[in-house]
Design a protein around this motif. Structure first.
Motif, mmCIF file in Angstrom:
data_model
loop_
_atom_site.group_PDB
_atom_site.id
_atom_site.type_symbol
_atom_site.label_atom_id
_atom_site.label_comp_id
_atom_site.label_asym_id
_atom_site.label_seq_id
_atom_site.Cartn_x
_atom_site.Cartn_y
_atom_site.Cartn_z
ATOM 1 N N ASP A 41 1.303 11.650 3.484
ATOM 2 C CA ASP A 41 0.111 11.233 4.234
ATOM 3 C C ASP A 41 -0.825 12.434 4.392
ATOM 4 O O ASP A 41 -0.377 13.514 4.803
ATOM 5 N N GLY A 100 2.509 3.737 7.368
ATOM 6 C CA GLY A 100 2.842 2.623 6.480
ATOM 7 C C GLY A 100 2.058 2.662 5.177
ATOM 8 O O GLY A 100 2.583 2.324 4.110
ATOM 9 N N ASP A 104 3.853 2.760 1.610
ATOM 10 C CA ASP A 104 3.567 1.716 0.615
ATOM 11 C C ASP A 104 3.075 2.345 -0.690
ATOM 12 O O ASP A 104 3.474 1.930 -1.779
ATOM 13 N N THR A 141 4.563 6.944 11.528
ATOM 14 C CA THR A 141 4.106 6.017 12.564
ATOM 15 C C THR A 141 5.314 5.166 12.943
ATOM 16 O O THR A 141 6.233 5.006 12.148
ATOM 17 N N THR A 144 5.283 -0.112 10.892
ATOM 18 C CA THR A 144 5.439 -1.080 9.804
ATOM 19 C C THR A 144 6.895 -1.352 9.457
ATOM 20 O O THR A 144 7.221 -2.415 8.959
ATOM 21 N N SER A 146 8.171 -0.051 7.030
ATOM 22 C CA SER A 146 8.148 -0.027 5.559
ATOM 23 C C SER A 146 9.304 0.787 4.976
ATOM 24 O O SER A 146 9.736 0.540 3.850
ATOM 25 N N ALA A 152 5.182 -3.799 -0.285
ATOM 26 C CA ALA A 152 4.071 -2.858 -0.229
ATOM 27 C C ALA A 152 2.792 -3.674 -0.372
ATOM 28 O O ALA A 152 2.765 -4.678 -1.081
ATOM 29 N N VAL A 153 1.758 -3.230 0.351
ATOM 30 C CA VAL A 153 0.511 -4.002 0.395
ATOM 31 C C VAL A 153 -0.622 -3.144 -0.180
ATOM 32 O O VAL A 153 -0.758 -1.987 0.187
ATOM 33 N N PHE A 181 8.160 13.148 14.092
ATOM 34 C CA PHE A 181 6.945 12.982 13.282
ATOM 35 C C PHE A 181 5.878 12.154 14.002
ATOM 36 O O PHE A 181 4.708 12.214 13.637
ATOM 37 N N THR A 182 6.286 11.334 14.956
ATOM 38 C CA THR A 182 5.305 10.445 15.609
ATOM 39 C C THR A 182 4.686 11.099 16.849
ATOM 40 O O THR A 182 3.713 10.583 17.388
ATOM 41 N N ALA A 185 0.582 11.747 17.848
ATOM 42 C CA ALA A 185 -0.356 10.861 17.140
ATOM 43 C C ALA A 185 -1.420 10.356 18.122
ATOM 44 O O ALA A 185 -1.141 10.208 19.317
ATOM 45 N N ASP A 196 2.153 -3.906 15.992
ATOM 46 C CA ASP A 196 2.520 -4.598 14.751
ATOM 47 C C ASP A 196 4.045 -4.751 14.677
ATOM 48 O O ASP A 196 4.548 -5.787 14.231
ATOM 49 N N HIS A 200 6.246 -8.136 14.118
ATOM 50 C CA HIS A 200 7.324 -8.316 13.129
ATOM 51 C C HIS A 200 8.568 -8.900 13.794
ATOM 52 O O HIS A 200 9.230 -9.790 13.253
HETATM 53 N N1 LIG Z 1 5.406 -2.376 3.689
HETATM 54 C C1 LIG Z 1 5.556 -3.022 4.806
HETATM 55 O O1 LIG Z 1 6.630 -3.521 5.089
HETATM 56 C C2 LIG Z 1 4.390 -3.131 5.724
HETATM 57 C C3 LIG Z 1 4.531 -3.814 6.946
HETATM 58 C C4 LIG Z 1 3.427 -3.874 7.787
HETATM 59 C C5 LIG Z 1 2.224 -3.274 7.437
HETATM 60 N N2 LIG Z 1 2.114 -2.644 6.220
HETATM 61 C C6 LIG Z 1 0.883 -1.959 5.815
HETATM 62 O O2 LIG Z 1 0.910 -0.668 6.406
HETATM 63 C C7 LIG Z 1 -0.419 -0.256 6.721
HETATM 64 C C8 LIG Z 1 -0.510 0.186 8.161
HETATM 65 O O3 LIG Z 1 0.381 1.253 8.381
HETATM 66 P P1 LIG Z 1 0.349 2.098 9.747
HETATM 67 O O4 LIG Z 1 0.140 1.196 10.893
HETATM 68 O O5 LIG Z 1 1.560 2.942 9.749
HETATM 69 O O6 LIG Z 1 -0.972 2.949 9.609
HETATM 70 P P2 LIG Z 1 -1.495 3.915 8.440
HETATM 71 O O7 LIG Z 1 -0.402 4.367 7.561
HETATM 72 O O8 LIG Z 1 -2.656 3.232 7.797
HETATM 73 O O9 LIG Z 1 -1.990 5.167 9.276
HETATM 74 C C9 LIG Z 1 -3.123 5.079 10.135
HETATM 75 C C10 LIG Z 1 -3.755 6.467 10.280
HETATM 76 O O10 LIG Z 1 -2.899 7.309 11.042
HETATM 77 C C11 LIG Z 1 -2.634 8.526 10.334
HETATM 78 N N3 LIG Z 1 -1.291 8.936 10.769
HETATM 79 C C12 LIG Z 1 -0.093 8.465 10.367
HETATM 80 N N4 LIG Z 1 0.904 9.040 11.074
HETATM 81 C C13 LIG Z 1 0.315 9.890 11.960
HETATM 82 C C14 LIG Z 1 0.815 10.802 12.945
HETATM 83 N N5 LIG Z 1 2.121 10.913 13.219
HETATM 84 N N6 LIG Z 1 -0.082 11.551 13.625
HETATM 85 C C15 LIG Z 1 -1.407 11.450 13.380
HETATM 86 N N7 LIG Z 1 -1.945 10.606 12.461
HETATM 87 C C16 LIG Z 1 -1.088 9.836 11.759
HETATM 88 C C17 LIG Z 1 -2.809 8.189 8.874
HETATM 89 O O11 LIG Z 1 -3.180 9.329 8.126
HETATM 90 C C18 LIG Z 1 -3.958 7.172 8.940
HETATM 91 O O12 LIG Z 1 -5.197 7.829 9.001
HETATM 92 C C19 LIG Z 1 -1.316 -1.429 6.406
HETATM 93 O O13 LIG Z 1 -1.894 -1.179 5.129
HETATM 94 C C20 LIG Z 1 -0.389 -2.610 6.313
HETATM 95 O O14 LIG Z 1 -0.855 -3.590 5.422
HETATM 96 C C21 LIG Z 1 3.182 -2.550 5.385
#
Ligand SMILES: NC(=O)c1ccc[n+]([C@@H]2O[C@H](COP(=O)([O-])OP(=O)(O)OC[C@H]3O[C@@H](n4cnc5c(N)ncnc54)[C@H](O)[C@@H]3O)[C@@H](O)[C@H]2O)c1
Ligand SMILES: [Fe+2]
Length: 410
Positions: A41, A100, A104, A141, A144, A146, A152-153, A181-182, A185, A196, A200
């Motif tokens: 990321d 996520g 993905d 995060t 997801t 994931s 993967a989307v 890691f979280t 944020a 989210d 799920h």
């Molecule tokens: N594969 C799966 O099973 C699954 C399930 C649900 C959603 N998704 C997909 O996942 C995506 C959403 O993922 P998400 O909610 O994790 O968000 P994301 O991965 O889009 O991250 C959101 C923002 O937060 C930043 N970020 C991530 N971790 C951070 C941290 N620890 N500190 C600071 N910034 C951080 C990223 O750089 C990004 O700018 C969507 O595209 C969705 O469609 C996939």
């Protein structure tokens, strides 16, 4: 009514959860060879925690190439290009670290490195022809899931909505969920990814039973699933209690630990089971408003919960969700009411907008959103009620007005 017990479980071969577990990452990668493509990321690349990880990988004798050119929404062309880089490097394993979107991206790069492109030839379910490059997945995060799921989307300019590639071959070989890691944020990232995870859990817990033909290729998403039932309520209870604290306090170690564990349980719960209407409706809502995935699924969830209360079975399930969220009502009906109120209150507490109108959707757009939602046939088919365009339009109309927020917050 089918009373038979069935379940499907698909999971990484190894899952490590907890503070400090990231120290396992070098050993897990070394099981597969020495050449590691790290899909990272972009937010992470200059952080101390990632530098420390990189030096541990090098100390373990691994040859690491970092790919952090990850474009938001994952346009398919950017991944096809990354796939070419991966094929040239010939990794033995892929390390995926990030939200996520990054996880993905890594799954799809692992797919392209093993089987070539274009990615569009794998859209849908069970179109991946065989094993992909082994993935060790490390989420940053709590949302997801994931790191444990077969999905993967991506976004494709030729399609109106984001599209999924779902296959058991996309389940990572190992997941390392280290809440460290979280920490730190931004509140909005914690809030929208965390809610989210709740969606799920609730949607997999309320999935309908599908009639499966076990002599054919098993569907990726099986519908009602005994294993999810063991997992889901535990995750819901943790999120209800700890998500607001994690959002308010970015350094709260206990809250972030609880939320990270619950989000991983969310992935374990929905990975084999599937999700339903909040997800079917978020795809068009996200495409129109460019709002985060979790903002849309979280906003829709109480309206979906209200709409699926069509029989005693679903009411009992929502009642169990209510109990997990703290209800002590004496009837299932009362506990189901409390479940919906608790989600509305949780959304308010963490900053999920109260209505579709509040995120700029016009009432005239609702019929089109309903049509597009209905077209997500797999998701709609997992909902515990027969779904028509009018059912979706009714849910959308109430979410547009924010009727539950008005009633519950009054
Ligand atoms: N594969 C799966 O099973 C699954 C399930 C649900 C959603 N998704 C997909 O996942 C995506 C959403 O993922 P998400 O909610 O994790 O968000 P994301 O991965 O889009 O991250 C959101 C923002 O937060 C930043 N970020 C991530 N971790 C951070 C941290 N620890 N500190 C600071 N910034 C951080 C990223 O750089 C990004 O700018 C969507 O595209 C969705 O469609 C996939
Ligand atoms: Fe989701």
């Amino acid at each position: 009514m089918d009373h038979s017990l069935t379940g499907t479980l698909r999971m990484p071969a190894r899952v490590h959860f907890g503070y400090g577990t990231r120290a396992q990452i070098p050993q897990l990668l070394a099981l597969h060879g020495t050449r590691v493509l790290a899909v990272v990321d972009p937010f992470l690349t200059s952080t101390a925690i990632f530098m420390e990880l990189l030096s541990q990988l090098e100390a373990a004798g691994l040859t690491v190439q970092v790919h952090s050119d990850i474009t938001p929404e994952l346009p398919v062309a950017t991944l096809d290009a990354a796939g070419d880089v991966a094929r040239a490097f010939q990794p033995d394993a892929i390390l995926a670290v990030g939200g996520g979107s990054a996880l993905d991206a890594a799954k799809l790069i692992a797919l392209l490195a093993a089987h070539g492109g274009p990615l569009s030839s794998y859209y849908g379910e069970n179109a991946v022809p065989g094993p992909v490059v082994p993935i060790v997945a490390v989420p940053t995060t709590a949302g997801t899931g994931s790191e444990v799921t077969p999905v993967a989307v991506v976004s494709d300019p030729d399609r109106e909505l984001k599209v999924g590639i779902s296959s058991p071959y996309l389940v990572p070989v190992a997941a390392v969920v280290d809440p460290e890691f979280t920490l730190g944020a931004p509140a909005s990232v914690t809030a929208f990814s965390g809610i989210d995870a709740l969606v799920h859990l609730v949607e997999s817990y309320t999935a309908t039973s599908l009639t499966l033909d076990w002599s054919a290729t098993a569907p990726v998403f099986t519908g009602r699933n005994l294993f999810s039932e063991l997992i889901a309520l535990n995750g819901i209870e943790r999120l209800g209690r700890w998500l607001p604290i994690a959002v308010a306090e970015p350094a709260h170690r206990r809250a972030h630990e609880e939320v990270a564990f619950a989000a991983m349980l969310g992935g374990m719960s929905f990975g084999p089971t599937g999700t339903h209407l909040s997800h079917a409706l978020q795809y068009p809502i996200g495409a129109i408003t460019k709002t985060p995935h979790g903002l849309g699924t979280g906003l829709m969830l109480p309206y979906v919960m209200d709409a699926i209360r069509v029989d005693d079975d679903v009411t009992d399930r929502l009642g169990a969700v209510g109990s997990a969220l703290g209800s002590d009502a004496t009837s299932a009906q009362g506990r189901a009411d409390d479940a919906i109120s608790a989600v509305v209150e949780l959304n308010r507490a963490i900053g999920v907008p109260p209505s579709l109108a509040a995120i700029g959707i016009d009432a005239a757009q609702l019929p089109q959103i309903a049509e597009l939602g209905l077209a997500s046939g797999r998701l709609v088919g997992i909902a515990p009620l027969p779904v028509t365009r009018d059912v979706l339009l009714d849910i959308l109309t109430r979410a547009h007005e924010g009727t539950l927020t008005e009633r519950i917050m009054a």
